[in-house]
Design a protein around this motif. Structure first.
Motif, PDB file in Angstrom:
ATOM      1  N   GLU A   1      -2.559  -2.394  -8.984  1.00  0.00           N
ATOM      2  CA  GLU A   1      -3.095  -3.693  -8.585  1.00  0.00           C
ATOM      3  C   GLU A   1      -2.104  -4.524  -7.779  1.00  0.00           C
ATOM      4  O   GLU A   1      -2.400  -5.666  -7.412  1.00  0.00           O
ATOM      5  N   LEU A   2      -0.941  -3.963  -7.476  1.00  0.00           N
ATOM      6  CA  LEU A   2       0.103  -4.720  -6.787  1.00  0.00           C
ATOM      7  C   LEU A   2      -0.350  -5.272  -5.434  1.00  0.00           C
ATOM      8  O   LEU A   2      -0.125  -6.460  -5.153  1.00  0.00           O
ATOM      9  N   PRO A   3      -0.973  -4.487  -4.557  1.00  0.00           N
ATOM     10  CA  PRO A   3      -1.376  -5.050  -3.254  1.00  0.00           C
ATOM     11  C   PRO A   3      -2.293  -6.255  -3.375  1.00  0.00           C
ATOM     12  O   PRO A   3      -2.073  -7.276  -2.711  1.00  0.00           O
TER      13      PRO A   3
ATOM     14  N   PRO B   1       4.164  -1.015 -15.139  1.00  0.00           N
ATOM     15  CA  PRO B   1       4.358  -2.454 -14.911  1.00  0.00           C
ATOM     16  C   PRO B   1       5.132  -2.726 -13.625  1.00  0.00           C
ATOM     17  O   PRO B   1       6.064  -1.995 -13.279  1.00  0.00           O
ATOM     18  N   THR B   2       4.735  -3.776 -12.916  1.00  0.00           N
ATOM     19  CA  THR B   2       5.513  -4.293 -11.794  1.00  0.00           C
ATOM     20  C   THR B   2       5.681  -5.793 -11.998  1.00  0.00           C
ATOM     21  O   THR B   2       4.850  -6.440 -12.638  1.00  0.00           O
ATOM     22  N   ALA B   3       6.751  -6.316 -11.454  1.00  0.00           N
ATOM     23  CA  ALA B   3       6.978  -7.765 -11.474  1.00  0.00           C
ATOM     24  C   ALA B   3       7.603  -8.149 -10.146  1.00  0.00           C
ATOM     25  O   ALA B   3       8.624  -7.584  -9.750  1.00  0.00           O
TER      26      ALA B   3
ATOM     27  N   GLU C   1      -3.313 -12.089  -3.065  1.00  0.00           N
ATOM     28  CA  GLU C   1      -3.888 -13.297  -3.649  1.00  0.00           C
ATOM     29  C   GLU C   1      -2.847 -14.394  -3.818  1.00  0.00           C
ATOM     30  O   GLU C   1      -3.162 -15.586  -3.706  1.00  0.00           O
ATOM     31  N   ALA C   2      -1.586 -14.007  -4.070  1.00  0.00           N
ATOM     32  CA  ALA C   2      -0.514 -14.985  -4.234  1.00  0.00           C
ATOM     33  C   ALA C   2       0.074 -15.424  -2.897  1.00  0.00           C
ATOM     34  O   ALA C   2       0.875 -16.366  -2.849  1.00  0.00           O
TER      35      ALA C   2
ATOM     36  N   ALA D   1       0.840  -1.201   0.000  1.00  0.00           N
ATOM     37  CA  ALA D   1       0.000   0.000   0.000  1.00  0.00           C
ATOM     38  C   ALA D   1       0.875   1.251   0.000  1.00  0.00           C
ATOM     39  O   ALA D   1       0.596   2.227  -0.721  1.00  0.00           O
ATOM     40  N   GLN D   2       1.933   1.239   0.801  1.00  0.00           N
ATOM     41  CA  GLN D   2       2.861   2.367   0.821  1.00  0.00           C
ATOM     42  C   GLN D   2       3.560   2.524  -0.525  1.00  0.00           C
ATOM     43  O   GLN D   2       3.747   3.642  -1.016  1.00  0.00           O
TER      44      GLN D   2
END
Length: 260
Positions: free
Chosen positions: A207-209, A186-188, A214-215, A171-172
């Motif tokens: 959508e990263l958080p 993009p993030t990976a 979920e993973a 979130a931060q």
């Protein structure tokens, strides 16, 4: 007697360097971070070697074990995960050994961010897209970040980021980076890079958080953020000058290459 500080690599036992494996084979005492270093590496130690897990040991006790080995005339392998240059708490250990005049040698290892990039089949410095990588972390249950090295300040550079020790602070990350990188950046994320339980999660920054939740990824991960992660599709993509015909012609004209 010598203390060998050895980068054990990111997780897979066979990613230790040849030099690192050689130093392990000669050490009677091994101090290793049990929660991070693969146990298979301990098989490289001599049969009569003593392996000591330092996961719950304070620095004073670690140094005390080294001093004892020094008095007994035994070489010591100090196994760290990844590479010694990043987040290894190496500085204070070396300070203690210098004060005690105990000889040591540093043996580099494969860093986690390099193993994570390999897992992504990615080059992190894509010509025409991004030529810089900023390795950092967020403040957590560890030393506070120095003034000016908070994520929001570093984000102003806009370069590709490799975030360590940050999977539980997504979130931060989103709040600090979105103004500079955009919600669609993009993030990976690669968790447990090179290990059998390796996980890869790709998602836009916003959508990263949710993606990491979920993973089930909360630790032992490297999070990359930057347009270079989508370099192959970037309209500004150009081929590297390093192997270009233009560079070869220039080298020939300068006499640096033999036309034969």
């Amino acid at each position: 007697m010598t203390v060998y500080f050895i980068g054990a690599g990111p997780g897979a036992a066979d990613l230790i360097t040849v030099r690192g494996a050689d130093r392990l084979r000669r050490c009677r005492i091994c101090l290793f971070a049990g929660s991070l270093v693969p146990r298979e590496l301990l098989d490289l130690l001599p049969e009569d070697a003593v392996a000591i897990d330092t996961a719950t040991m304070p620095l004073t006790r670690i140094v005390a074990e080294i001093v004892k080995a020094h008095r007994d005339g035994h070489d010591v392998a100090r196994l760290h995960s990844g590479d010694l240059a990043l987040y290894s708490a190496l500085t204070e250990q070396l300070r203690g050994l210098r004060e005690l005049d105990i000889p040591y040698e540093l043996v580099p290892g494969v860093p986690a961010f390099a193993a994570a990039a390999a897992a992504l089949d990615s080059e992190l410095t894509v010509p025409g897209v991004g030529q810089s990588l900023l390795i950092t972390r967020v403040s957590t249950l560890s030393t506070d970040m120095p003034l000016g090295e908070d994520l929001a300040s570093l984000a102003q550079t806009g370069v590709t980021l490799a975030l360590h020790l940050a999977a539980h602070r997504t979130a931060q990350i989103v709040a600090d980076l979105t103004p500079h990188y955009g919600a669609d950046c993009p993030t990976a994320t690669v968790a447990f890079a090179s290990r059998d339980d390796q996980q890869i999660v790709r998602a836009p920054l916003v959508e990263l958080p949710q993606a990491l939740t979920e993973a089930g990824i909360t630790k032992t991960a490297v999070i990359f953020v930057g347009r270079a992660l989508d370099g192959a599709a970037h309209p500004a993509l150009v081929d590297s000058y390093l192997y270009s015909h233009a560079r070869m012609q220039k080298l020939r004209s300068d006499g640096a290459l033999d036309d034969a």
